[in-house]
Structures are given as C-alpha cells and as structure tokens.
Design an enzyme around this catalytic site. Structure first.
Site, mmCIF file in Angstrom:
data_model
loop_
_atom_site.group_PDB
_atom_site.id
_atom_site.type_symbol
_atom_site.label_atom_id
_atom_site.label_comp_id
_atom_site.label_asym_id
_atom_site.label_seq_id
_atom_site.Cartn_x
_atom_site.Cartn_y
_atom_site.Cartn_z
ATOM 1 N N SER A 5 0.792 -1.230 0.000
ATOM 2 C CA SER A 5 0.000 0.000 0.000
ATOM 3 C C SER A 5 0.823 1.279 0.000
ATOM 4 C CB SER A 5 -0.949 0.026 1.201
ATOM 5 O OG SER A 5 -1.935 -0.963 1.049
ATOM 6 N N LYS A 31 0.385 3.286 -3.005
ATOM 7 C CA LYS A 31 -0.788 4.144 -3.221
ATOM 8 C C LYS A 31 -0.394 5.628 -3.261
ATOM 9 C CE LYS A 31 -3.873 0.808 -0.967
ATOM 10 N NZ LYS A 31 -4.555 0.455 0.315
ATOM 11 N N TYR A 55 -4.118 -2.513 -10.194
ATOM 12 C CA TYR A 55 -4.024 -2.338 -8.738
ATOM 13 C C TYR A 55 -3.108 -3.395 -8.111
ATOM 14 C CZ TYR A 55 -5.439 -2.199 -3.844
ATOM 15 O OH TYR A 55 -5.427 -2.135 -2.481
ATOM 16 N N TYR A 69 -4.595 4.000 8.017
ATOM 17 C CA TYR A 69 -5.947 3.482 8.206
ATOM 18 C C TYR A 69 -6.508 3.977 9.545
ATOM 19 C CZ TYR A 69 -3.838 0.565 4.656
ATOM 20 O OH TYR A 69 -3.166 0.136 3.563
ATOM 21 N N VAL A 108 1.276 -3.425 3.919
ATOM 22 C CA VAL A 108 1.113 -4.680 4.644
ATOM 23 C C VAL A 108 2.376 -5.553 4.551
ATOM 24 C CG1 VAL A 108 0.126 -6.095 2.804
ATOM 25 C CG2 VAL A 108 -0.686 -6.398 5.143
#
Lengths: 318, 318, 318, 318
Positions: free
Chosen positions: B64, B67, B192, B244, B262
C-alpha cells in the site's frame, strides 16, 4: 515588501466583500442573532508580536474551540491513562454522531467530537468537582492573555445550551451505560455547557493558543503550561480531528492544526511560528466557519506556514 | 555529539533485540514467508546525504505504500477533479471496509483505503490503458532512484493477490454499480495488484519519497515531479489517512506524514528535511508495521522532526 | 352471494383502473419494456379449484420469487445445517445491502435478500454441479404445474442480469472472503442469474406454490415435496423477510406469507387454504409490486385469509 | 387421548428438569433475585376454558410484554397517524440499539424496540397526562382478568429501572432532538418505567391477551376493546418484531405472534384459538425466555397451532 500586517489586511478585505458567507448556527438565539458580516483575525508570533484586523477585539462564543483547553487540562492531570476513556482517531462522522459509540462500547473516537469532549468534562468534574472545575478552567486560560478579567462565560448561552441540549444528554446517558461517564450526568453536562459558553475575542483566543505554539510554555510568564510532549499530542489531534468530518479538507487546504467552533471561531497553530485566531460566524456544511477557513487558507498561501511545506517562508512581522 | 548516523544505528539495535515484533501478513505465501527478524531503515536528507542501517538494501513488497505514487500520478493528470471520485477524509474504518461505500454512494472516503486506491487505479487505466499504466508507473518511480533498473514488480505476488483478492473484487464491483469504476473490473484490478506488487528496498523507497520532501522536485535531476501544491496535498493525506484506523495514533506518536504497507514498509516524510523509509515485516493490530512505527517514533524523538514540534532540532548529518 | 370468483374479478377491475401504478424495474431492458398496465391473478384452493383473472396466463420474469424454490431445494438437501451459512432474521435493510455482511462476517441475515440467495445458489451448485443445478430446479418446479413444458428460463434476462450484475458480483466476492461462497464466484452467480430468469404465468406460479399451501405435498400427485416442518419454516421466512424492508408493512396489510420479485410478481400462501399469485409490474419504493400488494390486501379483506384473523371466513369457491 | 391438559403438564415436566435454563436479567436486583427454577404456563381458549400449570399464579415483572398493551391503547386513540412516529418494520438490531435512530432521523423502526415503546409512552402521556396515563393503563388491563385488583405495579422495579435507565434516557433525549418525544423526557420515561413494572401472573397475562385472540373483544364482557383491524395489526407486529433480533427464529420455531419481556414472560396468541402466557426467568442470548420459547415450541408441536400450519389439529380442551 509583503509583511504579515499587509497580508492580514488584504485577507480581511477579501472576507469583508465575500458574498457567500455560510449560515450562522441557529439552534439557540444567542448564536442565531450574531451578525453574519462579522470578521476578525489575530496572529501572535513567537516574539509576542501581535497583528489584528477587523473584529478582532469583539468577544464571541468559542464553543468547541474550548475542547482544546479542557483536553489540555485533562491530559495534564491524567496523562496517558486518558486514552483508556477516549481514543485518538478521526471519527469519519459528524460532530454529534452516536452510531460510533454503540459499535465501540461507549468509548468516543476522539476528544473533539461532542461525545469525547463530554468524557473530558467528566474527567475534570471527577478531578476538581463540579463548581471548582469551572474556576480551574478560567485559571488555566486567564494567565495566557493580557487582559485576564475579560475572559468570561456567557451564562445565557450556557443556560440555553443546557435547555436544548437533548443530543448531548443522549450522548452522556449513553456513555453512562458503559461506565464512561462517572458523575451525575447533569453535573458533567453542566461543566460541558459552561466550557462551551466561554467568550473570547480573536485577540484573546490567539493569545490563549500561544502555549501550543511554543511547545507548552506561556510566553507571557515563561512558565510551563504543559509538557512539550503533551503540546505535540494536542496539535496532532487538532490536525486529525479538529474539524470533524471536514478535517481532511482542512489539512489539505490549510495544513495547520486547528480547532473550530460552531460560533464561527477557529484556533490554528503554526508550531514554533504563530498562534492564529479567526472568526466569521457563517458556517459551511460541515459546521466549520466558511470564511474563517478561507482566511486561514489565504494566510498560509502567503506565509508558507503549512506544516507540509518544504520551504517555509516566514513573514517578516514588521 | 549525536549524529543522525549514530541515531539510526541505535534504533536498529533496539529493533534487532525487540521481543514483541507483531505478525507478518499471511494471506499469501510470498508475504507469509518473510523473515520476522528483518529490519531496515534509510534516511535521505535535503542535500542528498543518505543514511542506511540493517536490511536497508533488501527488496520487499511495498504494497500500500505504492498508493502514494499512483495518487501522485492521478493528481498530476486529473487535478482537482479527482476529488469528485474519491474524498479527502479519514475513514475511521479498516483498510478494506465496504460499509462506508454503501452509505456514501460508492465514493471512497480517501485514496489510501483499498476502495480509494482502486478508484485511483481505474483513473490511471482510463488515462493510460491497462498495459501502459504499468509502464508509466515504473517511469514515474525510476528517475527518482540511483539504481533505476532494480525497481520491479514481483509477478508472483501480483498473481497470488489477484487469485485471492475477493474482497478487492467485491469493492471494485460494488463501486462499478455506482459508476465509480469505469473500466472492466478485471483490468482495473490488474493494475491495482501490479502496483501493490512493486518491490523496493528501504534505500530505494526513501529515494523515491524525496519528491515529497522537496515540495515536488526530483533532487537527483532538479526536475519538477509535481506541483508544490500537489505535494502538500499528498503529505496532508498521508498524515490524515496513511495508517488506516491507526492514523491518529501515528500522528501523535510520530508526527510525520507517512504511509504504511502490509509488507511491513513505511514511507515517512519530514517536509524540507528528510525522506525516510523503514521496514519490519511484523504488523500491529491495525495492519501497520509494529517496529517500523516504533523506529520512526524513536527517530523523531531524537531529531525533533515532528511537524508538530515548536523547536525542531535538525540532526547534523555527518 | 360473494364468491371467490366475483371477488377476484372486482379486484382485477379495481387494479385495471388504478392511476398510481408504481414504476417498472429498469435496470435491464427486458424488464424495463414490460407494459405497466399488465395485471394478472390466480388462486388455487386446497381442492385444486383454480380462479384466474386478467393476464394470469402471461409469462413474466419471476425474479426473486424463485428464491422460495431454491431455498426449498437447499433445505431439503442440507437440513438444519443450512442455518450455519445463512441466518433466519429480517434484515431491516434493502435487498442488496452489503453493510450487514461486514458486521456479521459474511453470513447473510436471511435467504431472501440477495446475499442470502447467492449463498443458497452456492449450496445448490456444490450439491448438484453448475449445469445440473439448473436441471434440478426445473425438475423441482415442473411436476407442480399442469403444463410443465412451458416453465422456462428467459436466457436473454439471465444474460443481461449477468452483464450488469456488479452488485451481486460484489456480494458474492465479499462472502467469498469469509469462506461463505465455496465455488468459483462466476459459477454460483450463473446459477443465481439463471434462477432469477425463470418465467412463469400467475397461473403457473400459484400452482407451484401449492406445496407450501398443503404443508409440503404436491396436490397433483400426492407426493411429498418437502417435510411439513420445512414447509412451515419457509412460510415463516416468507412472512418475516419476503418483502425486504417492506415485510412488516406487508404483514400488517396482507397478513399472509409472501415473496415478491422485481418483475412485479408476488407469491402468497394461505396455509391450508390457498396458493395465490399476482402480477403487476409497477413497483413501490421498496421494490415490491404496488398493485400486486394492493390486490392481495383486497383479497384478504374479502376472504379473511389473514393468518392473524380470529374468525376466518373461507370464500365459497364456486 | 391427548388433551391440552396433558400436553401442558408434560411440557411443565420437561421444563422443570431442563438443565440449561439461561440466565436471569441482572441489571436491577428485583429481577436478578428471581428464582431460575420458576416455570409457569397458562392457556385460555376461545370458550374461556383455562389451563394452568406450574407457577402460573405467581406474579412476575412483565416488562416488555407491556408494550403490546400500550401500543394497543395508542393505536386506539391515534389510529393510522401513529405510523408517522414509529415504523412497522423489524429492526434487525438489539432491543436497545440507538444506531438505527441516527440513520432514520429519530423514527424508531417499530413499537416493540425500546425506542419505539418510548415514543408510544410519549403519545399516551400527551393524550392522557402523566398521572392519568398510568390509571388508563390499569383500566385497560383490569377488565380483561377475573381478579382485576391484583394487577399492579412493582414500584420498587419502576424506581430502580428509572435510577439505572441511562440508555433509555439516551434514546429518549436523542429522539427529542428530532421532535419525536414531545413531553418532558422525564415524564415520558416515568410512564415507560411504570408500564414495564407491571406485575402479572401467567394466568392473568393469558387472560389479558384474550382480546388479541378474539379479534378485539373482551370475552368476559363481550365488549370491543379494539377494532378487528387493529387487533390484526398488533398480532402482525408481534410476529414480525416481538422477539427483537430473535423474531425470525421464534417465527420458525413457534409460528405464533408473541411478545417477550426481560422478566422471562412471553405472551403468545393463536388467533381464534388460544391466548397463551409462559414464564421462565432465564433468558437466551437475545434476551428472550429460553425455556419459555421451548415450551411454546412444544405446545405448537403438539397442538398444531402454528399460523403456518396447513392442517391445524385443535386440542380437545377437556
């Protein structure tokens, strides 16, 4: 040469002539009747130099901005244990949502949504007693301003908030079922409504905010108000949660830790640089001051005070 | 004299001997078999001086963290219109929650939760085509590092993510019903999963992050990667949503914009000061690197790089 | 003397002239182009006497009414273990909500919301195989009607549902992450879309429903279709969940177990008395047939067939 | 020959020896100290014949069963307008959930969850006044039983409920913010707690329920208590919502409209056949009487009184 003085004058001029001004809070008459054309701003620098513009000396109801101060007192007295009773995360919800409380067993997501601030009020009432907590709050604030006597409570606001505060009654009673309100609900809410009814001018509010600008010291006296660690914690929470479900947009547009109130005030802090208060009573859809936010955006565009800026340009505060 | 070099050595030593290390992600074998004892860290300063320690040259799956880069590309190409398809607010939910999507009509809360990153992927696939989007991503990243050829995709990870990515399939199909995914779902997810399968070392990741440290420029070439405004926007979003539902705690403990993956990596940026990458594969309960977070906390304690600090002490990078 | 025949004629007349008719489902053309003026009704009594009116012989897409039949098959084959994969409670949500799934770990609230029916489809695909499940479904239905060959699938509907069924794709993939879909998602959905594309007339649908009227027997052959216990279970679920978040209003207005479909059909059962099918393609805000519901309300007002009525008056079916 | 008398004796014997009995409500002492071994049952038929077994004459706190009676009074006085203030749908949530209220603007999902029953109490307080509403409630109930004087309120229960009812305070205050509580919150809750503190024996409760068995008449006097239409409405709501988020399971297992209370009582009605009360203070995980539910399940298995049964076998009440 562009000085901070000229910057805030130009901002005030832009805001004075803005046509879209949002809407004043109308849930109680003392807020509803505030003049939508009001605009004030005050900036206090590290050296104490102060710049004000517009209605910067007019007192207004600081409302939720006061949550910064009660949180400061609670963190001072309770330390890290505080986080067992209120969490540190953005809520992603409106300021008065009750949904999250049910899913998370009565522990509010952060100390700046109403539920969280009520828990903070409860902590202070437990620590100081109902009456004394009020005195302590004033004692916390007054040494930070140059005209201490004038910081006061609008008892009419406090009374009307209490008379119509059914949702806060709901939140408090609900948390009581989980043991997260420990005093008589009415006592805790009394202090909460008292705190929200604080009135200050932009000038005073910016002065009060200096202890967060300096990393915890009162610049007037040099005395420590709170530890540097705690001051950073509070600034982080202001950044993350200071504008309810508009906090992300505020971080992007302004890039400073800030806390808004439904009275139209915002306290923003540029760490190590400035304490800023702005007031315009018209609110946007998220309940934050519409022109207040825009004024801060302009200020940061001109000064480069965003904490996300690589090359800050510090205005020459002549 | 405490130098940055000695600081990160002492951090690495603390992390090497930590007993509580979290747990590696185990949803696909390539992540599950990573050695829990790995720890690496790299810091690149404004002058290009680089400090590395531990496994800083070992490639890992950035997941991630990527991103940040796809968002940068999308913001470059689409500008402010982007915010019609993904919002700017913390979600208050887990990285893979679908609940918020139903209440908010298929518009993800921010670009760093899975749903939001899938929308960003969809935007890039629309703009560049499915195959070409992959090339463009590598072209975006490679000029930022000193050994461009070594940035690559772990196709095994991409394949296994795709084979087990039912929840991302659910998110994408769900947003498709609201018209917020505009390509064939499989094409968007292909990109993705490709992006998440990027592998980099801490050294490379810290180099890639320099364009956010500098306000949008590639310090190796002096070329602008993105506007200063966009760089600040991305840093603000990293601060607000980069971890998050642990973003608030990260802001308080570390006080820097950061983005976790992760795979155990975190990219953190001290604007105008440093780009930092850390890697420890064990995750905490929120899915963020446990020791990676602690290492950043220590770094900031020693250097004062928190954006919320009044008096930053900038380490002497000897 | 008021006979059942005259009752349904008067109902048909009322519905024919009704001005407010709801709106046809428009998410796929084969449903969107159905004539809003259609109305049909069929009632089959315990003695087999059948009354039809209006367009009772015109086939229409039964859509979610088919969930009653797939649930019957699954309960027959799996017994009580079924309730480990789908619950028995009203959802309080729209037919296609995904929120509840997240909070309840991929176990749908009941077998009549889409998520639940997809689990039922998955069970049948596991039991019979993808192709064979289709055959079995037809074999379950055809013996119940007097003209078995005419019960069929509208393959055009099935194909278009599949091409646009992103939300069902989302639901299925989402449950797959919890292990509650156990076949390839496409296979399970293939059967689900196949089942929803069943076409029957009111006459046929009322005949099919007779096994629920009789406590589990096919009145044409006398053979047991399912146990009496299971027949009651299905009727109870139709009562509790047969009309999504309009189930309570249906229970109050009609007082019979019923199941609606987005094609405008409703199957209702008066246990031990009658099996009733009604069709009017215009839907109300909850997605249930507007005039179909009203027709059933009238029927029960005239016949006293509500299960909540103290003194049922059974019409003389001359 | 199996008579109803022998059936309920065998049920009482089964329940007497059951080892798993659930747990008594323990939120207030008067409920917590009830003997877990208590079990009583009473059945009143259409002809007035009454069968009792076990502790059928021992008074207990009917708690939420009383919501059936207050709803009856409110529906009598307000008619269909009632449904503007409370909805008719199962909630899919626990009895005391507040989440749904936020999403649905203060209108409770149905009159049997706490929020809904508080609205009903508010309606009665508006209609009759705070004191008089209590009198009216007793006047509604007493004519239905053969020993009217003995129906009373346990003031100790009412007082303790009020002293600890923070969640109901929360619900009421919350709905007040939406204007759906129109009296002083304390007054409305006073009546609510009063009503919940009604004490009756199974014998009395079954007698009270007869007006629902008969379609609205008091069988002792022949007088109409409510319209047939309203009686059916209340039975439908009992079926749909009478056991909170265990209503579906109750419908499947028992198949009768029923309403449970946290005191361990359940009132169930077989329309046109029998009014049944059962009491066993141990509750299951959903807050409904564990053995009470099982006793009703057995009764319906032996008598065929389920409203979903095709061929009811009516016991010979010798």
């Amino acid at each position: 040469m562009t000085t901070l003085a000229s910057i805030i004058v130009s901002i005030a001029e832009e805001m004075r002539t803005a046509s879209e001004r949002g809407a004043v809070a109308n849930y109680i008459p003392p807020l509803a009747r505030v003049d939508l054309d009001r605009f004030g701003m005050a900036v206090v620098g590290m050296d104490g130099a102060t710049h004000t513009v517009g209605d910067a000396e007019v007192p207004f109801s600081v409302q939720s901005v006061s949550k910064v101060f009660s949180l400061s007192m609670a963190l001072n007295t309770m330390g890290e244990e505080l986080w067992g009773r209120v969490r540190q995360e953005p809520s992603g919800s409106a300021f008065n949502s009750i949904v999250q409380l049910e899913n998370e067993h009565g522990i509010p997501r952060n100390p700046f949504i109403n539920a969280g601030a009520i828990v903070i009020a409860d902590i202070l009432v437990s620590r100081y007693g109902r009456e004394n907590a009020q005195t302590r709050l004033l004692e916390f604030l007054r040494p930070l301003v140059s005209d201490p006597a004038s910081i006061d409570i609008d008892t009419d606001v406090a009374r009307q908030e209490r008379a119509t505060g059914f949702r806060n009654m709901a939140l408090a009673n609900y948390m009581r079922t989980f043991g997260n309100i420990r005093n008589v609900v009415e006592d805790t809410l009394d202090f909460y409504f008292y705190q929200c009814a604080l009135t200050m001018s932009c000038h005073q509010l910016a002065q009060v905010g200096t202890y967060l600008m300096t990393g915890g010291r009162n610049p007037l006296t040099g005395e420590r108000v709170m530890s540097e660690r705690n001051a950073q914690t509070i600034l982080a929470l202001m950044m993350m949660c200071g504008h309810y479900d508009g906090s992300g947009a505020f971080a992007i547009r302004v890039g400073l830790p800030g806390k808004s109130g439904v009275g139209g005030g915002i306290l923003a802090v540029a760490p190590g640089v400035a304490s800023i208060a702005v007031w315009s009573p018209g609110l946007n859809a998220k309940g934050n001051s519409l022109l207040g936010t825009r004024a801060l955006e302009r200020l940061v565009q001109h000064t480069g005070w965003s904490v996300f800026r690589a090359n800050p340009w510090v205005a020459n505060p002549t």
